[in-house]
Structures are given as C-alpha cells and as structure tokens.
Write a protein that holds these residues in place. Structure first.
Motif, short mmCIF file in Angstrom:
data_model
loop_
_atom_site.label_atom_id
_atom_site.label_comp_id
_atom_site.label_asym_id
_atom_site.label_seq_id
_atom_site.Cartn_x
_atom_site.Cartn_y
_atom_site.Cartn_z
N ASP A 275 27.07 -44.02 40.56
CA ASP A 275 27.55 -45.20 41.30
C ASP A 275 27.28 -44.95 42.77
OD1 ASP A 275 29.82 -43.80 42.49
OD2 ASP A 275 30.89 -44.09 40.61
N GLY A 276 27.70 -45.88 43.62
CA GLY A 276 27.37 -45.80 45.04
C GLY A 276 28.06 -44.69 45.79
N ASN A 277 29.13 -44.12 45.21
CA ASN A 277 29.86 -43.05 45.89
C ASN A 277 29.57 -41.67 45.30
OD1 ASN A 277 31.25 -44.62 47.80
ND2 ASN A 277 32.82 -45.17 46.30
N GLN A 278 29.25 -41.63 44.01
CA GLN A 278 29.11 -40.34 43.35
C GLN A 278 27.68 -39.81 43.45
OE1 GLN A 278 31.37 -39.46 39.67
NE2 GLN A 278 31.78 -41.66 39.61
N LEU A 279 27.58 -38.60 43.97
CA LEU A 279 26.31 -37.89 43.98
C LEU A 279 26.08 -37.28 42.60
CD1 LEU A 279 26.96 -34.46 44.36
CD2 LEU A 279 28.15 -35.56 46.25
N VAL A 280 24.89 -36.72 42.39
CA VAL A 280 24.59 -36.05 41.13
C VAL A 280 24.62 -34.55 41.40
CG1 VAL A 280 22.97 -35.80 39.22
CG2 VAL A 280 23.16 -37.99 40.41
N ARG A 281 25.75 -33.92 41.07
CA ARG A 281 25.89 -32.50 41.37
C ARG A 281 25.27 -31.61 40.31
NH1 ARG A 281 28.03 -29.91 45.26
NH2 ARG A 281 29.38 -31.63 45.88
N ALA A 282 25.25 -32.08 39.06
CA ALA A 282 24.77 -31.24 37.96
C ALA A 282 23.92 -32.06 37.01
CB ALA A 282 25.94 -30.62 37.22
N VAL A 283 22.90 -31.41 36.44
CA VAL A 283 22.01 -32.04 35.47
C VAL A 283 21.81 -31.08 34.31
CG1 VAL A 283 19.76 -33.10 35.08
CG2 VAL A 283 20.77 -33.19 37.35
#
Length: 674
Positions: free
Chosen positions: A505-513
């Motif tokens: 979403d517009g606030n959440q970064l992608v910290r883990a994949v």
C-alpha cells in the motif's frame, strides 16, 4: 535473502486464486515451545573481520590539513591528513556514536567542531571540540542536542556554533552552542512536518536552516524547506525558493560573500542549485542539475564547485552554466570538497584524498590507509556466499573472502550493498542509495558495476532473493523520500527489469521477500504512525499483480522483519520478535509465538538443509520443521551490523553471518527429526 527449490511455472498458475483473501482467525501469541533436549552438532569457523577499511563520512580543509570524520567504525575518530606531506599526522578519538557527518571550524581556525550520529549513545555528548593548536590532546565533549544525530554544523563570525540533525519520530530543531557559557540551547522547530535537517549556515545576523524528508518521507512529511532565523529577534521565516519545493530535502548551504548558495537532494526530479542574494533573499536564481544530490559546496570567486552522485561540477554564477570537472578515475561517493589556491581537494568514500589542479587538470590521489589512517573492522551490511567466495558489504566497498586461501579483497561500489545474492558465481547486489542493482563477476576481474537502474525515489533496497522458477532476482525496497516502497525484478538471462510501486500500500515498504513456486511473498513494514503494518502480499512477479493478501493478527502488527519459505509454510518474524507461520495452501496463519528473548528487533532468515534459520542482533537460532519451536544455535553472536542483521547459506548449506566484527561460518547439524 531467501533460497527456494525450483518448481515448475505450471504450479504457479495453480496457486493463483481470488484477490484479497483475508486470513482466518489466528491463535494468540504464546511463549516459544521448547525443542528436543538432545544436543545438535554445531561448528563455528572464524573467518576474520568482515570488512576492514578506513570508512569516512565528512571532511573539511583547514589551512594545509584536511580533517576527516570516520563512518561506522568503533571508536569514532577524526584524523588529520597533511596535504604537503600527504600523511596522516594526527587523530583524535571521540568514542561515542558510530559516524561523524558534521565538521566545522571557528573563524580563527583554532577549534574544530564535530557532530556525531549517536544511535545507542543516549545521554552522552554528540558535540565535540578539538583544539587544533594542540592536536596531541583529544577532542572534548562539549554538549548534546536532543536531536540525537547531528548532520551539519556552522560557526558564525562571532564563534557561535549552530547544529542541525534529527531523531526518528520528532521534527528537527535548530540548536546553538555558546562557547562563552558552554551551554547548548534549543532555538525552535521551524518546520513541524520535517523529518530531518541536513544543512545549516550562519552570518552575523542570520542562521539558515535546511530540512525536509530525506528519511521517513510520505505520510504528510515536508519536502525541501529553507528557513532564515533572525538571531536578534529569535524568529524564523520561510525563504524556500518555490522551484525547490518538490525536492525531498535541502542538502547543503554555504555563505559565499554576499550570497547564499543552496542545494537539494532530488527524488522524482533532479537536484537543484540556487544562488540567493543575502541582502534580498527574494532575489535568486535556480539551476536544475543532472544529479540526484548536490552537496559539498565550495567556491573560487564567481565559480561554485560541487559534488553529485555522478561526479564533480562547477557552476558559474555569472553565466549560470554547469560544467564537469575532469578527473581521470572514479571518485565514488564524495564527502569532502574544498578549494584553495587553484586546487580542489576531494575526499572520497573510497578512502582516498584527491588533489585536482584546475589549471592543468592533473591530479594526485593518496590512499588514506597507506598514508597512515587506521584500517579497522567496520560494521557491515549484506552478506552473500557460494562455494568459493563470501561477500560482505560495507560503506562504498564490498569485501570478497576467498574460502580456498583465506585472502580478502576489497572491491569498490558506491553507497551500501544492503543485500545480495550469488548466482552461478556472479554477485548481484541491491545498492543504496538510488544505485539500483550492481554486479560483479570474479572470473572477469575489475570492479563491480551498475547492472540496472530503477526509479530513483525507490532508493533503499532491503532484501534480495532469487526466484528460480521465473529466473528472476526479486528485491524488496523502501522509498525514504516518498513513503511506501516497491518490488524490483531483474532477469539475469535477458536483462529485462521491472519495478512495481507500492505493491502492499502507499505507506508500507517491502522489507522482506521470499519465493515459492514462482510466487513472491512480500512482507510489509510501515515506519510512519498511520495506517496498517505487517501486511503479507502474495504477488505474481511476472504479471506484476497481486494474488492475495493477509493482514496479520493484531499482536503481530509491528512490521515485518524477515520471511523464509520451507515447503508449504511461510515463516515470518516481526520487528519486535513476533513469530508466525502461514500455511500457503490454505492461506492462513497456523502458528504464532513471542521470540523477543532471542529476537528483540530486526532479523533475517534463510532456509538451509530443510531448516529455517534466523539471526537477530544477539542470537543465531533455528526453527523445528514440525513443531516450529525455536532453538538457539549461537548465543551472544552480537553481530556488528549497521542496518540490520543478515544470514546466508552456501550451496552446502553452511551458514554465514557476523559474530562481533568477524565473519563466521556456522555448520549446524540439528538432531535427527528436528
């Protein structure tokens, strides 16, 4: 970093399904279950310091000596590099904080002031003074600003010192140190929506305060702002040139005679350079550069010299033309630039001082380590390994450890290798800041080079993994300036790349994949105070579309720290030690636990030999594949990390991580059935 067994693309299509499937009710967090009492076999091999160098973050020339502040070294220090002899002639240890970004000298040239980035040293001084007439005596702590990190310092003509910086969660203030009284005073917060101040300059009457949102952007945070503080009246006025307001932050300020030179850090647009009339700040000119950042402003008459992420440039205030400054070589990330007597002195993050004769174009480069600077272990970034080499990331460098003969080679790469993977002997890194993906092939020699660029505002790659089904590198990313983040994909075989902005979403970064059967699993994290955090998204990295998502139970919504896949189970850790397991076949959280005892904050995970391992700042641990119970593998590992712990595995399943400042190999044989 996550490894996954290749499975056919056909199975990816079978795992699709309706979008937005919510999780069923999850069990409450419980105390961690205990693993079997039988003891596994664990062997630890110390491979020596992860990366050794004299890393630096600031430099300032005073007379014929350049003073240089260290970066991510313990203890922090300032050294003096004497230009005539090209030797390090003295140094002083500050001892607190981890880096020195701010240096300034008083008008007499006697006192050098240093401001530190002080994470972990709350209550201790973050402002120091070194008497340059007696360099054998150490610098002394003279005070502390409540804004933990000092990013810039300026000394007014009367000797008053001004400091700016920041601390997460608070708007930055302007701070004053009075040498007469020895007091540090808060003068006010001019921009309550700013997240960081990185520039300050001072005259007899006015202090200029430059701020913005280079870190923790989005969520209503301010963009570039410039304020003038009236020293007599004690009031602030906004004097930001409108042309600069779209950039995320003011980056540098310098007073040059009757003018103020102002620069920005860019994001969605290139960085700007402005020249303002001090007598009438509404009278100014603004020039757009080709770089992402403009910093290290210095002048020679009507010519302003500056550094960008692409090199050195000069700007004529008379003709308003920007021209490159020639240099035969790679200057890397520049942290110091001064002009004296027709010579530009450049201090590079690669650990050298360059002297450029502007009349002839000739240059001399001196390696600081060879000149006497201490080459010591640095706190580290990402780690990657294969059968031959282990790579450890640092600032402006990557150390290559040869597992056959134990030799270590320092490679040059600007910025920071936040995470990395090795595929078929070739290294691929996610490179901060706004550097995209870099690569290095040891069979070809040379230095790492950029492989793929991505949108510059998507500047902070955090986690790299390989999707063997789709033959794609997957990178989870944070946008420091705009908020949110992205998923990068890159196909080493074809060179095709893509960036999917704000897939959570517009606030959440992608910290883990993590990846399984060609599906990418994205772990969200939210550094702002608003909106959800810790959302999991299943994502098709080829089609670029969401397949489904899960919002974690309330007790786990502290932001994702790490993900790993084993079989049909997705393991996850939050940033406060919460643990969960998702059954990917039913898309439901089936297990939770509280592991703060071994994982108090950030973490990383990897799957090796059929077991999921995790590492925190304190401990290396494993999870039982049947019960999900946690067991400690190495207690008190206490890795010297800069931006969160990492763990990786080679093709034989041996683990690599940090114990203190040293790289260690851990060969772990859990007991049968665990």
């Amino acid at each position: 970093m996550q490894h996954s067994r290749p499975v056919g693309r056909r199975q990816l299509l079978m795992t699709g399904g309706a979008l937005g499937l919510a999780a069923a009710a999850a069990p409450l967090l419980t105390a961690p279950a205990q693993a079997t009492s039988r003891q596994p076999c664990t062997r630890i091999t110390d491979l020596g310091p992860g990366i050794e160098q004299f890393a630096l973050m600031s430099a300032l020339q005073v007379g014929d000596t350049v003073y240089i502040g260290s970066r991510n070294l313990e203890p922090t220090r300032v050294l003096a590099f004497h230009l005539p002899t090209r030797k390090v002639v003295s140094q002083t240890v500050l001892g607190t904080g981890h880096s020195i970004q701010a240096l300034a000298v008083d008008p007499t040239g006697r006192y050098l002031y240093a401001g530190i980035l002080a994470k972990g040293d709350e209550g201790r001084p973050n402002l120091f003074r070194w008497d340059l007439t007696t360099p054998e005596n150490p610098a002394v702590g003279i005070g502390r600003t409540e804004d933990r990190d000092i990013r810039d310092l300026a000394v007014a003509p009367d000797g008053t010192v001004y400091a700016v910086g920041g601390i997460p969660g608070k708007a930055p203030a302007l701070w004053m140190y009075d040498p007469g009284t020895g007091k540090v005073t808060k003068l006010g917060v001019p921009d309550p929506k700013a997240t960081l101040a990185r520039a300050v300059a001072a005259t007899d009457t006015t202090v200029f305060f430059g701020a913005g949102s280079t870190l923790a952007g989005g969520d209503g945070a301010s963009k570039a702002s410039l304020y003038a503080y009236d020293r007599a009246a004690g009031t602030f006025g906004n004097v930001t040139p409108p042309e600069m307001e779209k950039d995320p932050s003011l980056r540098d300020l310098v007073v040059l005679g009757d003018r103020l030179v102002v620069s920005t850090s860019g994001s969605t647009e290139p960085a700007k350079l402005a020249v303002m009339d001090l007598a009438d700040l509404s009278s100014y000119s603004v020039t757009t550069t080709s770089g992402k950042v403009v910093k290290n402003l210095t002048a020679n008459g009507d010519t302003v010299h500056f550094a960008t992420d692409t090199g050195l440039y000069s700007y004529s205030t008379a003709t308003k033309v920007i021209s490159p400054v020639g240099f035969d070589g790679d200057l890397g990330e520049i942290w110091g630039l001064d002009h004296v007597g027709g010579t530009l002195t450049v201090v590079s993050g690669y650990g050298f001082v360059g002297e450029i004769d502007l009349a002839t174009g000739r240059s001399v480069v001196t390696d600081l380590g060879q000149a006497g600077a201490p080459v010591v272990p640095q706190t580290t970034m990402g780690i990657a390994a294969d059968h031959r080499y282990v790579y450890v990331g640092g600032n402006n460098g990557i150390a290559r450890h040869d597992l056959r003969n134990g030799t270590v080679l320092n490679l040059r790469a600007p910025g920071e290798a936040k995470d990395a993977e090795v595929l078929n002997g070739v290294l691929y890194t996610g490179q901060y800041s706004s550097q995209g993906m870099w690569t290095y092939d040891p069979t070809k020699g040379g230095q790492p080079h950029q492989l793929a660029a991505f949108p510059s505002e998507q500047n902070r790659p955090l986690d790299v993994c390989y999707d063997a089904v789709n033959e794609l590198l997957l990178v989870g990313v944070q946008s420091d300036t705009e908020g949110g983040g992205s998923l990068w994909t890159y196909a080493p075989g074809t060179g095709k790349k893509a960036a999917y902005i704000n897939p959570v979403d517009g606030n959440q970064l992608v910290r883990a994949v993590a990846t399984r059967d060609g599906v990418a699993y994205l772990g969200g994290d939210n550094p702002t105070t608003q909106g959800p955090r810790g959302t999991l998204v299943a994502f098709d990295p080829v089609a670029g579309r969401e397949l489904w998502r899960i919002d974690l139970p309330a007790a786990l919504t502290t932001g994702t720290a790490a993900l790993a896949v084993r079989g049909r189970h997705l393991y996850g850790l939050t940033r406060k030690g919460g643990f969960f397991v998702v059954d990917l076949t039913v898309r439901r959280v089936i297990h939770t636990a509280d592991h703060r005892a071994v994982c108090p904050g950030f973490a990383a995970m990897v799957t090796s030999r059929g077991v999921v391992y995790g590492v925190s700042d304190t401990t290396l641990f494993r999870f039982d594949p049947r019960t999900f119970a946690v067991s400690t593998v190495v207690a008190g590992i206490n890795g010297a990390w800069y931006s969160g712990p990492h763990v990786t595995a080679d093709h034989r399943g041996r683990l690599y991580t940090m114990r203190g400042h040293n790289l260690v190999r851990v060969e772990d044989r859990p007991v049968s059935g665990s």
